[in-house]
Design a protein around this motif. Sequence first.
Motif, PDB file in Angstrom:
ATOM      1  N   PHE A 109       0.819  -1.205   0.000  1.00  0.00           N
ATOM      2  CA  PHE A 109       0.000   0.000   0.000  1.00  0.00           C
ATOM      3  C   PHE A 109       0.860   1.264   0.000  1.00  0.00           C
ATOM      4  CE2 PHE A 109      -2.437   3.430   1.852  1.00  0.00           C
ATOM      5  CZ  PHE A 109      -3.588   3.371   1.097  1.00  0.00           C
ATOM      6  N   VAL A 110       1.927   1.245   0.797  1.00  0.00           N
ATOM      7  CA  VAL A 110       2.776   2.439   0.848  1.00  0.00           C
ATOM      8  C   VAL A 110       3.854   2.425  -0.231  1.00  0.00           C
ATOM      9  CG1 VAL A 110       2.394   2.796   3.305  1.00  0.00           C
ATOM     10  CG2 VAL A 110       4.352   1.466   2.556  1.00  0.00           C
ATOM     11  N   GLY A 111       3.936   1.328  -0.975  1.00  0.00           N
ATOM     12  CA  GLY A 111       4.896   1.266  -2.074  1.00  0.00           C
ATOM     13  C   GLY A 111       6.302   0.873  -1.659  1.00  0.00           C
ATOM     14  N   LEU A 112       6.393   0.043  -0.633  1.00  0.00           N
ATOM     15  CA  LEU A 112       7.726  -0.389  -0.194  1.00  0.00           C
ATOM     16  C   LEU A 112       7.921  -1.886  -0.401  1.00  0.00           C
ATOM     17  CD1 LEU A 112       8.301   1.519   3.183  1.00  0.00           C
ATOM     18  CD2 LEU A 112       9.352   1.998   0.994  1.00  0.00           C
ATOM     19  N   GLU A 113       7.077  -2.503  -1.222  1.00  0.00           N
ATOM     20  CA  GLU A 113       7.123  -3.964  -1.322  1.00  0.00           C
ATOM     21  C   GLU A 113       8.464  -4.497  -1.828  1.00  0.00           C
ATOM     22  OE1 GLU A 113       5.188  -1.972  -3.011  1.00  0.00           O
ATOM     23  OE2 GLU A 113       5.136  -2.449  -5.140  1.00  0.00           O
ATOM     24  N   LYS A 114       9.213  -3.650  -2.529  1.00  0.00           N
ATOM     25  CA  LYS A 114      10.497  -4.110  -3.053  1.00  0.00           C
ATOM     26  C   LYS A 114      11.595  -4.075  -1.995  1.00  0.00           C
ATOM     27  CE  LYS A 114       9.802  -2.550  -7.763  1.00  0.00           C
ATOM     28  NZ  LYS A 114       9.396  -1.127  -7.799  1.00  0.00           N
ATOM     29  N   PHE A 115      11.327  -3.443  -0.860  1.00  0.00           N
ATOM     30  CA  PHE A 115      12.401  -3.211   0.105  1.00  0.00           C
ATOM     31  C   PHE A 115      12.357  -4.121   1.329  1.00  0.00           C
ATOM     32  CE2 PHE A 115      11.699   0.988  -1.943  1.00  0.00           C
ATOM     33  CZ  PHE A 115      12.943   1.127  -2.525  1.00  0.00           C
ATOM     34  N   THR A 116      11.571  -5.197   1.297  1.00  0.00           N
ATOM     35  CA  THR A 116      11.341  -5.977   2.523  1.00  0.00           C
ATOM     36  C   THR A 116      12.615  -6.398   3.246  1.00  0.00           C
ATOM     37  OG1 THR A 116      11.085  -7.876   1.100  1.00  0.00           O
ATOM     38  CG2 THR A 116       9.069  -6.940   1.994  1.00  0.00           C
ATOM     39  N   LYS A 117      13.668  -6.702   2.515  1.00  0.00           N
ATOM     40  CA  LYS A 117      14.884  -7.209   3.154  1.00  0.00           C
ATOM     41  C   LYS A 117      15.884  -6.109   3.499  1.00  0.00           C
ATOM     42  CE  LYS A 117      14.080 -11.693   3.109  1.00  0.00           C
ATOM     43  NZ  LYS A 117      12.794 -11.394   3.807  1.00  0.00           N
ATOM     44  N   ARG A 118      15.574  -4.865   3.120  1.00  0.00           N
ATOM     45  CA  ARG A 118      16.519  -3.772   3.354  1.00  0.00           C
ATOM     46  C   ARG A 118      16.556  -3.374   4.822  1.00  0.00           C
ATOM     47  NH1 ARG A 118      17.208  -0.153  -1.154  1.00  0.00           N
ATOM     48  NH2 ARG A 118      17.826   1.531   0.218  1.00  0.00           N
ATOM     49  N   HIS A 119      17.695  -2.789   5.225  1.00  0.00           N
ATOM     50  CA  HIS A 119      17.775  -2.232   6.567  1.00  0.00           C
ATOM     51  C   HIS A 119      17.072  -0.873   6.560  1.00  0.00           C
ATOM     52  CE1 HIS A 119      19.223  -0.740  10.341  1.00  0.00           C
ATOM     53  NE2 HIS A 119      19.694  -1.946  10.616  1.00  0.00           N
ATOM     54  N   PRO A 120      16.159  -0.637   7.505  1.00  0.00           N
ATOM     55  CA  PRO A 120      15.371   0.598   7.442  1.00  0.00           C
ATOM     56  C   PRO A 120      16.212   1.870   7.343  1.00  0.00           C
ATOM     57  CG  PRO A 120      14.505  -0.840   9.128  1.00  0.00           C
ATOM     58  CD  PRO A 120      15.748  -1.496   8.619  1.00  0.00           C
ATOM     59  N   PHE A 121      17.377   1.899   8.003  1.00  0.00           N
ATOM     60  CA  PHE A 121      18.134   3.149   8.005  1.00  0.00           C
ATOM     61  C   PHE A 121      18.879   3.418   6.698  1.00  0.00           C
ATOM     62  CE2 PHE A 121      17.505   2.821  12.611  1.00  0.00           C
ATOM     63  CZ  PHE A 121      16.892   4.040  12.782  1.00  0.00           C
ATOM     64  N   THR A 122      18.838   2.433   5.776  1.00  0.00           N
ATOM     65  CA  THR A 122      19.436   2.711   4.476  1.00  0.00           C
ATOM     66  C   THR A 122      18.419   3.346   3.538  1.00  0.00           C
ATOM     67  OG1 THR A 122      18.889   0.538   3.611  1.00  0.00           O
ATOM     68  CG2 THR A 122      21.013   0.751   4.690  1.00  0.00           C
ATOM     69  N   LEU A 123      17.179   3.483   4.001  1.00  0.00           N
ATOM     70  CA  LEU A 123      16.154   4.130   3.172  1.00  0.00           C
ATOM     71  C   LEU A 123      16.248   5.641   3.317  1.00  0.00           C
ATOM     72  CD1 LEU A 123      13.070   1.961   4.208  1.00  0.00           C
ATOM     73  CD2 LEU A 123      14.428   1.698   2.145  1.00  0.00           C
ATOM     74  N   GLY A 124      15.755   6.354   2.315  1.00  0.00           N
ATOM     75  CA  GLY A 124      15.692   7.807   2.401  1.00  0.00           C
ATOM     76  C   GLY A 124      14.628   8.236   3.392  1.00  0.00           C
ATOM     77  N   LYS A 125      14.655   9.520   3.749  1.00  0.00           N
ATOM     78  CA  LYS A 125      13.719  10.024   4.749  1.00  0.00           C
ATOM     79  C   LYS A 125      12.267   9.809   4.331  1.00  0.00           C
ATOM     80  CE  LYS A 125      12.331  12.984   8.107  1.00  0.00           C
ATOM     81  NZ  LYS A 125      12.669  13.807   9.215  1.00  0.00           N
ATOM     82  N   GLY A 126      11.966  10.064   3.053  1.00  0.00           N
ATOM     83  CA  GLY A 126      10.601   9.890   2.567  1.00  0.00           C
ATOM     84  C   GLY A 126      10.155   8.446   2.699  1.00  0.00           C
ATOM     85  N   GLU A 127      11.060   7.515   2.379  1.00  0.00           N
ATOM     86  CA  GLU A 127      10.727   6.091   2.475  1.00  0.00           C
ATOM     87  C   GLU A 127      10.552   5.667   3.937  1.00  0.00           C
ATOM     88  OE1 GLU A 127      13.380   6.027  -0.336  1.00  0.00           O
ATOM     89  OE2 GLU A 127      11.591   6.007  -1.609  1.00  0.00           O
ATOM     90  N   ARG A 128      11.384   6.226   4.814  1.00  0.00           N
ATOM     91  CA  ARG A 128      11.248   5.875   6.234  1.00  0.00           C
ATOM     92  C   ARG A 128       9.882   6.326   6.750  1.00  0.00           C
ATOM     93  NH1 ARG A 128      16.551   7.807   6.732  1.00  0.00           N
ATOM     94  NH2 ARG A 128      16.026   9.481   8.160  1.00  0.00           N
TER      95      ARG A 128
END
Lengths: 584, 266
Positions: free
Chosen positions: A430-449
């Motif tokens: 829904f929020v458009g993060l389905e591709k990032f499931t295995k990523r570490h949250p802090f490697t995401l940009g501020k908008g993605e966080r």
Amino acid sequence: MFEVLERGSLKVDLLRFKYKNCLTDIFSSLNFKIEKGEFIGLMGRTGAGKTTTMMLLNGLIPHFLEGDFEGNVIANTMNTQRYRVQTMARFIGLVLQDPETQIFGITVEQDVAFGPSNLAFEKEKIRKVVGKSLKAVGLEGYEKRMTSELSGGEKQRLAIAGVLAMEPEILVLDEPTSELDPAGKEEIYKLLSGLKKKGDVTILISGHDTEEMLEYADRIIVLDNGQKIWEGRPTVLFKNVVLTKKIGIRPPEVAEIGNCLKECGLLDQDSVFTNRNEFLQFTKNNLSSFKTSDNGSGKGHSVSNDSIAIETKDLSFNYQQKKSALNELNIKIHKGEFVALIGKNGAGKTTFSKQLNGLLRPTKGTVFINGNDISQLTTAQLSKEVGYVFQNPDHQIFSATVYEEVEFGLKKMNLSEKIRSTRINSALEFVGLEKFTKRHPFTLGKGERQKLAFATVLVMEPKILIIDEPTTGQDWDGTNKMMRMLDKLHMKGHTILMITHNMILAAEYADRVIVFSNSKVLLDGPPEKVFYESEILKSASITAPDCVILAAELRDTGYKNYPVTINKLQNDLLEQLAWKGNVN
Amino acid sequence: MLIEYYPSESYVHKLDVRTKALGFLVFTIISFVFLSPVINLLIVLCACVILFTIGTPSTGIKKIIKPLLPIFILMLLITGFTYPASNFISEENQRTLFSLWSIPFTLGGFLYGITLVLRILIMVITSTIVTYTTPIEDILQLLKKIKIPHQFAFIIATGIRFIPTMQKKSEMIQEAQKARGAEIGTGGFIKSIGSYITVLIPLIVDSLRMSDNLAIAMLNRGFGAMKTTTDLNEIKMRGRDYLICFGEVILIAFAFWLRSKNIGVL
């Protein structure tokens, strides 16, 4: 060619820059020049390189933040590569985004004196500059106050005073207004333009504030992807609505109308409006009287027949030893409503919202969620019914992957593995993060966080959502994306409460607006009604969206509608012009 | 732990930080010179008179003393039971008050316990007087005067400045976690400690980010630009400071003289 640079000027000739451990260049070729005494606005999307540019100017790059640096940056005739940052600080003052980490003193006076005392100014001189800088930012009389007791706006102004006290010739400010309410925002810009008028301070400010940039900046530099993509007078930029939108900046509301008229062949490019007067001049010349049918003046509050989701009865609350923060509130919110809570900082919006999921408990009165008294339920228990999305996503992220982060709230709910994973995946999708499931949250940009924080609340599947300033500090694209998500949830039948300082968003998306002022509800109704109560809004220091002000000005010509979005006003206007065209 | 500085115009507020620091030392040393509780009780009374005449809030003092009470009781019991009668000069103090499982509880041991308790009280009260009446920058200047490097003093000051900020951050994090279903501080002992991890990790990550920003902001404010820095309000000894310091020196000399005459022993 040898060029003589004046003191107080800035010149950036960057061939390229890349952070250490970073794969791609942040900048490949960036050139611009700022003359002494100019007021420059630096605009562009989040991540365009605005902050990095500002850190180039006083030598933080390449001295503090290291990387591959090629080129020259000359500020106040000094090449940043040859001076230490501390030495540059005497001449070029940099105010960063978060005021909290720029305050060193325990009292206001001590904090402002920190810079000058580092520069070993004489004691008498320090006293003088401290007084002068506090006066310049409107904090006279605050000398002995504790810095920890200041409000957000006051801290922001203190951060500016601390830099001003070092008497810089160039003042660089990185989004100083992103956390402020509209009144506070306006104050900062007024203060800066006052400084510019008074003396020889060159000002460079970054931000997403279209209207203020238009009013105060001499010139605008737009960055995108580490490159300068536009430079020139703000009126020229904002007249070109298509370009403005393309480079990720919100155009002024009047310009949008002007642009629409241009597209219909009624205006040429140069006469697209950038302020209300130009618009009114146009209507005066082209529209003697409005003959549109009156489609429901100030349409009545269509009382929803749906059942009540939230109800407060005589809700009062005071923080310890302070005067009341909420005063006898009786509010009913129906299922499926989209409510915008507006008002100045400290008016009681957040305090009210926190009562609804038990983060704060009423001193007097009762809160009902779906008809049940919540006084016996914990916040954790309520989280399945009432979701609360906070402003700062970093206050909750603690897991090693995006998936685990979203899973956290579900762990206590005894769900089967399968249900759990479908719920997590659908929230992430829904929020458009389905591709990032295995990523570490802090490697995401501020908008993605921010989206991740949103997903962690959505996964609990609450029917009521409270969102605290979802668009603060976001650029235009980010704002639109967030609002589309909220709108989608609203369509799905969620009850949404949005705390916001952005009146345009409140008018466009909400079907009900509640205005808080001095711990009370000042106005409550559909935006078409609330935003036209100009006198009452003024008392709460709220300015309605431009289209409301314009519509009110058009009353003389016989205009009878109550538009709250620019599209509506625009359509009415076009209809009128077309009708007139037919008659002639 | 200590009461924070509160600006006021009391006579102790007006004294120089060095006078107050010396006073703190003198009171503490005297309390260690004598073994008898009578003299220490006198000092406690003196300290209390100062404490209350400068308008220290009594609620704050209660907050400091209350957690110490169990320690005080424990000290009285331990000294009473463990001090052998042969340690005391006077016969009265060798007397056993009662015995528990044939371990004697001596009067002298009990009195010595009271002395120990009073010593702690003296240190608590006098240090409270100092922190309540002295702004942190004065204390930092005292550190500077005794040649502690400026950087070290700056670390202390910044640390103190960020206590309220971190408190607020931790509150905000707790709220954010609760709002998505975390149960913080509830359940059993182990479980409730575990639940704080959800608060600790964001707090640590946030502090790291803040410390980076802080370093940048320090450079922006010219930290380390010059060899020296200017102090806005330099600490200054006045006439009354010299007078009181002189009195403090006399007092401690007098105390040692009394002790040499075997007064105040048990």
